[in-house]
Design an enzyme around this catalytic site. Sequence first.
Site, PDB file in Angstrom:
ATOM      1  N   CYS A 215       0.817  -1.228   0.000  1.00 49.04           N
ATOM      2  CA  CYS A 215       0.000   0.000   0.000  1.00 49.04           C
ATOM      3  C   CYS A 215       0.850   1.277   0.000  1.00 49.04           C
ATOM      4  CB  CYS A 215      -0.951   0.010   1.187  1.00 49.04           C
ATOM      5  SG  CYS A 215      -2.055  -1.420   1.205  1.00 49.04           S
TER       6      CYS A 215
ATOM      7  N   HIS B 116      -3.246   7.315   2.219  1.00 42.71           N
ATOM      8  CA  HIS B 116      -3.651   5.993   1.740  1.00 42.71           C
ATOM      9  C   HIS B 116      -5.043   5.701   2.279  1.00 42.71           C
ATOM     10  CE1 HIS B 116      -3.964   1.820   0.945  1.00 42.71           C
ATOM     11  NE2 HIS B 116      -3.710   1.428   2.175  1.00 42.71           N
TER      12      HIS B 116
ATOM     13  N   ASN C 277     -10.090  -0.189  -0.130  1.00 42.59           N
ATOM     14  CA  ASN C 277      -8.630  -0.110  -0.091  1.00 42.59           C
ATOM     15  C   ASN C 277      -8.080  -0.682  -1.398  1.00 42.59           C
ATOM     16  OD1 ASN C 277      -5.901  -0.409   0.337  1.00 42.59           O
ATOM     17  ND2 ASN C 277      -6.095  -1.274   2.398  1.00 42.59           N
TER      18      ASN C 277
END
Length: 319
Positions: free
Chosen positions: A113, A246, A276
Amino acid sequence: MYSRVIGTGSHLPERILSNYDLEKMVETSHDWIVSRTGIVERHIAAENEATSDLALQASRRAIESAGIDVDEIDLIIVATTTPDMLFPSTASILQSKLGIRNNCPAFDVQAVCTGFIYALATADCYLRSGKYRHALVVGAETLSRVIDWTDRATCVLFGDGAGAVVLRASETPGILSSHLHADGSHSHILAVPGRICDGKIQGSPFVTMNGHAVFKIAVNVLEKVATEALLANHMSPSDLDWLVPHQANIRIIEATSRKLGLGMDRVVVTVDRHGNTSAASIPLALDCAAKAGRFREGETLLMEGVGGGITWGALLLKW
Ligand code: ACO
């Protein structure tokens, strides 16, 4: 010398998977997912859609908004955890799909990520050194391929998508600084442990996660790296115009904004609609906010991310 973002683009697969759809697949509820994560829906790639296909659409839009020709790109970096194949790199495949014929270097970066922050920081180093003039930096994922759709603890969290930016070497800032970190001793808390061996997959090919451990570390390192980036530039949180974090979980994002003393109206949030999307989440959020006209020239943005590895990083830039 600096590097500046001169174009952004993004792409989401057509198919939307809502929390209500998930209620029919596993024992969960829309309310549980929203209250624990902030996620309402996510996009899922079609069977014939590869990570490079999502990257291609996002890249075309970024190149178009930058107003340059594809052959002016002289560096391609793709951040992805879900490449089309083991090799060649998704960046090489993307170069071909874009029709770039100038033999520019193209490679992938794998920092889960945090991948987009790592990729942008890497491109920034090349552009600052004067070696290249235009870099295409992409975050693209088909996370849905490594999700166990019977595991409610993980399947509600992730989605597919791609975001891209074009960076240009410039005399004026630009990216002010980047701050990258990793602590491999936590590699087991978030992983896809499977590997290909003798024509078979050994170990699980799905995301395994200790949600509590990830949550605790994420909140801690995001605060630290934000402070590190601000201190390195003799700034305080009040100098920030925007936080582009993020998009893992609204509770992690809200905790970071509280710690920075930055109102949520100054934080770009897309986790509700995208879920996500790992390395794609920051460039997707950036493009959504940019296209909505939220950023003004000269404003200060902080991007930050954390993910498997554990990796984390931040990047401070002038829009
Ligand atoms: N629906 C309904 N109930 C669920 C679900 C679900 N989808 N998933 C878990 N539960 C249950 C659990 O089984 C547990 O039940 P129990 O009390 O009977 O044992 C209960 O809900 C509470 O579970 P917790 O794990 O304590 O829930 P928590 O509030 O910690 O939320 C979550 C879980 C959302 C995963 C949270 O820990 C989190 O966000 N962690 C960060 C993980 C993350 O963001 N990962 C993304 C990748 S890393 C990154 O991008 C930073």
